[in-house]
Design an enzyme around this catalytic site. Sequence first.
Site, PDB file in Angstrom:
ATOM      1  N   HIS A  69       0.823  -1.219   0.000  1.00  9.31           N
ATOM      2  CA  HIS A  69       0.000   0.000   0.000  1.00  9.31           C
ATOM      3  C   HIS A  69       0.849   1.257   0.000  1.00  9.31           C
ATOM      4  O   HIS A  69       1.935   1.281   0.562  1.00  9.31           O
ATOM      5  CB  HIS A  69      -0.971   0.029   1.188  1.00  9.31           C
ATOM      6  CG  HIS A  69      -0.309  -0.133   2.528  1.00  9.31           C
ATOM      7  ND1 HIS A  69       0.067  -1.360   3.022  1.00  9.31           N
ATOM      8  CD2 HIS A  69       0.057   0.777   3.457  1.00  9.31           C
ATOM      9  CE1 HIS A  69       0.622  -1.199   4.214  1.00  9.31           C
ATOM     10  NE2 HIS A  69       0.641   0.089   4.506  1.00  9.31           N
TER      11      HIS A  69
ATOM     12  N   HIS B  63       0.801   5.259   1.110  1.00 11.21           N
ATOM     13  CA  HIS B  63       0.137   6.258   1.957  1.00 11.21           C
ATOM     14  C   HIS B  63       0.158   7.615   1.256  1.00 11.21           C
ATOM     15  O   HIS B  63       1.202   8.037   0.752  1.00 11.21           O
ATOM     16  CB  HIS B  63       0.901   6.450   3.273  1.00 11.21           C
ATOM     17  CG  HIS B  63       0.888   5.290   4.208  1.00 11.21           C
ATOM     18  ND1 HIS B  63       0.075   5.229   5.320  1.00 11.21           N
ATOM     19  CD2 HIS B  63       1.618   4.141   4.221  1.00 11.21           C
ATOM     20  CE1 HIS B  63       0.299   4.095   5.976  1.00 11.21           C
ATOM     21  NE2 HIS B  63       1.234   3.421   5.333  1.00 11.21           N
TER      22      HIS B  63
HETATM   23  P1  5GP Z   1       1.661   0.401   7.452  1.00 12.08           P
HETATM   24  O1  5GP Z   1       2.297   0.754   8.775  1.00 12.08           O
HETATM   25  O2  5GP Z   1       1.517  -1.085   7.263  1.00 12.08           O
HETATM   26  O3  5GP Z   1       2.356   1.084   6.310  1.00 12.08           O
HETATM   27  O4  5GP Z   1       0.226   1.067   7.483  1.00 12.08           O
HETATM   28  C1  5GP Z   1      -0.969   0.373   7.651  1.00 12.08           C
HETATM   29  C2  5GP Z   1      -2.056   1.411   7.772  1.00 12.08           C
HETATM   30  O5  5GP Z   1      -3.294   0.760   7.687  1.00 12.08           O
HETATM   31  C3  5GP Z   1      -2.030   2.188   9.104  1.00 12.08           C
HETATM   32  O6  5GP Z   1      -1.867   3.567   8.851  1.00 12.08           O
HETATM   33  C4  5GP Z   1      -3.369   1.851   9.737  1.00 12.08           C
HETATM   34  O7  5GP Z   1      -3.961   2.941  10.407  1.00 12.08           O
HETATM   35  C5  5GP Z   1      -4.211   1.397   8.542  1.00 12.08           C
HETATM   36  N1  5GP Z   1      -5.218   0.407   8.879  1.00 12.08           N
HETATM   37  C6  5GP Z   1      -5.034  -0.725   9.607  1.00 12.08           C
HETATM   38  N2  5GP Z   1      -6.181  -1.430   9.687  1.00 12.08           N
HETATM   39  C7  5GP Z   1      -7.098  -0.728   8.990  1.00 12.08           C
HETATM   40  C8  5GP Z   1      -8.493  -0.949   8.728  1.00 12.08           C
HETATM   41  O8  5GP Z   1      -9.104  -1.941   9.138  1.00 12.08           O
HETATM   42  N3  5GP Z   1      -9.119  -0.002   7.974  1.00 12.08           N
HETATM   43  C9  5GP Z   1      -8.473   1.094   7.500  1.00 12.08           C
HETATM   44  N4  5GP Z   1      -9.200   1.974   6.782  1.00 12.08           N
HETATM   45  N5  5GP Z   1      -7.176   1.335   7.729  1.00 12.08           N
HETATM   46  C10 5GP Z   1      -6.492   0.432   8.475  1.00 12.08           C
END
Ligand code: 5GP
Length: 136
Positions: free
Chosen positions: A99, A101
């Site tokens: 993903h 951001h």
């Molecule tokens: P990472 O740290 O893996 O780059 O970011 C994962 C992101 O996914 C985090 O910013 C977190 O807030 C978001 N996230 C985790 N679970 C969910 C969810 O169930 N729904 C949504 N909309 N975002 C999520």
Amino acid sequence: MNDCIFCKIIKGEIPSTKIYENEDVYAFLDIAPINIGHTLVIPKKHFVNIYETPEDIMLSMMKATKTISKAIKSELNADGINITMNNDLAAGQIIFHSHIHIIPRTTDDGFSLWHGKRPYHEGESKEVASKIIQAL
Ligand code: 5GP
Ligand code: ZN
């Protein structure tokens, strides 16, 4: 991936606030935004990270990222936008479905990035560059 939260979001098994979708990608609001409007752009198929995600899908993700960034900048009056992708635990990846951001920023939001930057030592940059280049 049965237990992947983002795959469940794509299947509609977990609710999300959709921002955009096309054949390859889905974009939705992050549940815990760094700033309001923080959006995640994900491939519809499950890939763990940037290394696994095919180039054409990365391109689709980046195209969507650009389109959404422009909309966020104009409609949410963002002073700036950070585009980030965390790959592996060491880089802060928590959800192991690739993903990007999109993080809207304001001049007064108080966040700062990358403490601990340092210059290269003598000869270090050439050595590092040649290591990377020979693996391309
Ligand atoms: P990472 O740290 O893996 O780059 O970011 C994962 C992101 O996914 C985090 O910013 C977190 O807030 C978001 N996230 C985790 N679970 C969910 C969810 O169930 N729904 C949504 N909309 N975002 C999520
Ligand atoms: Zn997944």
